[in-house]
Design a protein around this motif. Structure first.
Motif, PDB file in Angstrom:
ATOM      1  N   UNK A   1      -1.900   8.621   5.199  1.00 59.11           N
ATOM      2  CA  UNK A   1      -0.854   9.352   4.489  1.00 59.11           C
ATOM      3  C   UNK A   1      -1.095  10.852   4.596  1.00 59.11           C
ATOM      4  N   UNK A   2       0.007  11.589   4.763  1.00 59.81           N
ATOM      5  CA  UNK A   2      -0.057  13.049   4.752  1.00 59.81           C
ATOM      6  C   UNK A   2       1.030  13.560   3.811  1.00 59.81           C
ATOM      7  N   UNK A   3       0.604  14.189   2.724  1.00 60.06           N
ATOM      8  CA  UNK A   3       1.574  14.675   1.730  1.00 60.06           C
ATOM      9  C   UNK A   3       0.904  15.684   0.814  1.00 60.06           C
ATOM     10  N   UNK A   4       1.658  16.716   0.413  1.00 60.63           N
ATOM     11  CA  UNK A   4       1.222  17.621  -0.655  1.00 60.63           C
ATOM     12  C   UNK A   4       2.434  18.066  -1.451  1.00 60.63           C
ATOM     13  N   UNK A   5       2.206  18.381  -2.715  1.00 63.41           N
ATOM     14  CA  UNK A   5       3.285  18.833  -3.585  1.00 63.41           C
ATOM     15  C   UNK A   5       3.918  20.124  -3.072  1.00 63.41           C
ATOM     16  N   UNK A   6       3.134  20.923  -2.366  1.00 61.11           N
ATOM     17  CA  UNK A   6       3.599  22.207  -1.850  1.00 61.11           C
ATOM     18  C   UNK A   6       4.263  22.074  -0.477  1.00 61.11           C
TER      19      UNK A   6
ATOM     20  N   UNK B   1       0.792  -1.232   0.000  1.00 63.42           N
ATOM     21  CA  UNK B   1       0.000   0.000   0.000  1.00 63.42           C
ATOM     22  C   UNK B   1       0.823   1.281   0.000  1.00 63.42           C
ATOM     23  N   UNK B   2       1.896   1.336   0.778  1.00 61.70           N
ATOM     24  CA  UNK B   2       2.689   2.567   0.836  1.00 61.70           C
ATOM     25  C   UNK B   2       3.318   2.863  -0.523  1.00 61.70           C
ATOM     26  N   UNK B   3       3.910   1.854  -1.136  1.00 62.29           N
ATOM     27  CA  UNK B   3       4.534   2.058  -2.444  1.00 62.29           C
ATOM     28  C   UNK B   3       3.499   2.395  -3.511  1.00 62.29           C
ATOM     29  N   UNK B   4       2.349   1.724  -3.474  1.00 56.97           N
ATOM     30  CA  UNK B   4       1.331   1.934  -4.506  1.00 56.97           C
ATOM     31  C   UNK B   4       0.719   3.327  -4.422  1.00 56.97           C
ATOM     32  N   UNK B   5       0.394   3.782  -3.212  1.00 57.70           N
ATOM     33  CA  UNK B   5      -0.137   5.138  -3.065  1.00 57.70           C
ATOM     34  C   UNK B   5       0.923   6.153  -3.491  1.00 57.70           C
ATOM     35  N   UNK B   6       2.178   5.881  -3.153  1.00 60.27           N
ATOM     36  CA  UNK B   6       3.262   6.759  -3.599  1.00 60.27           C
ATOM     37  C   UNK B   6       3.359   6.834  -5.108  1.00 60.27           C
TER      38      UNK B   6
ATOM     39  N   UNK C   1       3.545  13.819  10.940  1.00 56.38           N
ATOM     40  CA  UNK C   1       4.376  14.820  10.263  1.00 56.38           C
ATOM     41  C   UNK C   1       4.105  14.885   8.764  1.00 56.38           C
ATOM     42  N   UNK C   2       4.498  15.984   8.178  1.00 56.98           N
ATOM     43  CA  UNK C   2       4.448  16.142   6.719  1.00 56.98           C
ATOM     44  C   UNK C   2       5.219  15.011   6.049  1.00 56.98           C
ATOM     45  N   UNK C   3       4.753  14.550   4.895  1.00 53.12           N
ATOM     46  CA  UNK C   3       5.419  13.509   4.102  1.00 53.12           C
ATOM     47  C   UNK C   3       5.659  12.242   4.927  1.00 53.12           C
ATOM     48  N   UNK C   4       4.582  11.762   5.543  1.00 52.93           N
ATOM     49  CA  UNK C   4       4.670  10.603   6.420  1.00 52.93           C
ATOM     50  C   UNK C   4       3.487   9.676   6.181  1.00 52.93           C
ATOM     51  N   UNK C   5       3.755   8.378   6.283  1.00 55.70           N
ATOM     52  CA  UNK C   5       2.708   7.365   6.329  1.00 55.70           C
ATOM     53  C   UNK C   5       2.652   6.818   7.749  1.00 55.70           C
ATOM     54  N   UNK C   6       1.467   6.825   8.350  1.00 59.67           N
ATOM     55  CA  UNK C   6       1.250   6.232   9.663  1.00 59.67           C
ATOM     56  C   UNK C   6       0.545   4.903   9.460  1.00 59.67           C
TER      57      UNK C   6
ATOM     58  N   UNK D   1       3.133   2.866  13.747  1.00 58.56           N
ATOM     59  CA  UNK D   1       4.485   3.280  13.401  1.00 58.56           C
ATOM     60  C   UNK D   1       4.407   4.284  12.262  1.00 58.56           C
ATOM     61  N   UNK D   2       5.452   5.070  12.113  1.00 56.32           N
ATOM     62  CA  UNK D   2       5.555   6.060  11.044  1.00 56.32           C
ATOM     63  C   UNK D   2       6.635   5.638  10.055  1.00 56.32           C
ATOM     64  N   UNK D   3       6.399   5.942   8.779  1.00 57.42           N
ATOM     65  CA  UNK D   3       7.397   5.756   7.744  1.00 57.42           C
ATOM     66  C   UNK D   3       7.480   7.017   6.906  1.00 57.42           C
ATOM     67  N   UNK D   4       8.678   7.407   6.435  1.00 57.94           N
ATOM     68  CA  UNK D   4       8.757   8.521   5.491  1.00 57.94           C
ATOM     69  C   UNK D   4       7.945   8.195   4.229  1.00 57.94           C
ATOM     70  N   UNK D   5       7.287   9.203   3.689  1.00 58.84           N
ATOM     71  CA  UNK D   5       6.451   9.004   2.506  1.00 58.84           C
ATOM     72  C   UNK D   5       6.731  10.111   1.492  1.00 58.84           C
ATOM     73  N   UNK D   6       7.299   9.722   0.369  1.00 59.41           N
ATOM     74  CA  UNK D   6       7.609  10.667  -0.717  1.00 59.41           C
ATOM     75  C   UNK D   6       8.455  11.831  -0.223  1.00 59.41           C
ATOM     76  N   UNK D   7       9.251  11.586   0.794  1.00 60.08           N
ATOM     77  CA  UNK D   7      10.123  12.641   1.309  1.00 60.08           C
ATOM     78  C   UNK D   7      11.336  12.787   0.425  1.00 60.08           C
ATOM     79  N   UNK D   8      11.669  14.017   0.049  1.00 57.82           N
ATOM     80  CA  UNK D   8      12.823  14.262  -0.811  1.00 57.82           C
ATOM     81  C   UNK D   8      14.120  14.159  -0.030  1.00 57.82           C
TER      82      UNK D   8
END
Length: 278
Positions: free
Chosen positions: A202-207, A163-168, A258-263, A271-278
């Protein structure tokens, strides 16, 4: 845009949270303090997995175009059933029409999905993103929202396997197509998805300025912090919530994602994982 809530834990009457919390999701539909809109009255949805259901069970859904605060059926349902995992979503429509097929959560087999936010420049990118959905899944797109298209993109890109990879991958596709159409910030949002056993949020935005998202702390820890809090006795040790905004003002109860995180919420904790974090 919208407000949503997801619960995972011991079987619970959903009304305990949906109706009875100080800042319940129904209260938020009338007066949201952290939402982009104060009122979220353009319909709602409630989805739940039955108690003791085996893995792979399809969730049940109830959608209505009425405001959540005005629907007696929501009160009847949430007071009558018990569920170990349920989603609730109240909608503030940005552009797609107010109709039941546009109400979250969405469902495919044992998967359930909901979203708060928007795909930027939707009128520019809708065709390309819709055509990127696997043809075998396309007939299941029943409404007109960007959220439902994103769900089916994630299914196309391997949601059932990772799921994390697919949503990403789905969000990166949105960003790529958006940039091709000169959309500066193609994606904004928080997402909840479940297979009936776990919840991924998931919490993420392009901005880099995403809508708010929180989850609850562990109940045993909260009981130690608030030994006289009668309400905490309603919840089992495994109970966890993910919410667009807190349901109470008790310090320490809510952990901001946090921003750019998957819970990831699963039996035993979160647990938390980084999500699309640059």
């Amino acid at each position: 845009m919208c407000r949503w809530l997801a619960y995972l834990g011991e079987p619970l009457r959903p009304s305990t949270i949906v109706l009875d919390a100080n800042n319940s999701i129904v209260a938020q539909s009338l007066d949201s303090s952290l939402g982009a809109e104060t009122v979220n009255g353009d319909g709602f949805g409630f989805g739940w997995y039955p108690t003791d259901a085996p893995a792979g069970t399809e969730p049940a859904l109830f959608h209505s175009t009425e405001p959540a605060w005005n629907d007696q059926n929501l009160r009847e349902l949430t007071r009558a059933i018990l569920s170990p995992l349920f989603f609730t979503h109240v909608r503030a429509a940005a552009a797609p029409p107010i109709q039941q097929t546009n109400c979250h959560p969405f469902r495919y087999e044992n998967w359930m999905f909901m979203h708060n936010g928007a795909i930027g420049g939707w009128h520019k990118v809708k065709r390309d993103l819709t055509l990127a959905i696997d043809p075998s899944l396309y007939p299941n797109v029943l409404g007109t929202t960007d959220s439902e298209v994103l769900f089916h993109l994630a299914l196309t890109l391997g949601l059932a396997d990772d799921p994390v990879a697919a949503v990403g991958r789905a969000i990166r596709t949105v960003e790529s197509v958006g940039h091709e159409h000169d959309v500066q910030f193609p994606w904004q949002g928080t997402i909840a998805v479940s297979d009936g056993q776990r919840v991924w949020a998931f919490r993420y935005s392009s901005q880099g300025r995403t809508r708010s998202l929180f989850h609850s702390a562990d109940v045993p820890t909260l009981r130690e912090m608030y030994p006289d809090a009668e309400r905490l006795r309603l919840f089992g040790d495994e109970a966890h919530l993910v919410v667009s905004e807190p349901l109470s003002e008790m310090p320490g109860v809510w952990v901001e994602v946090p921003e750019s995180t998957a819970a990831i919420l699963e039996p035993g904790g979160y647990r938390h994982e980084p999500f699309l974090a640059d």
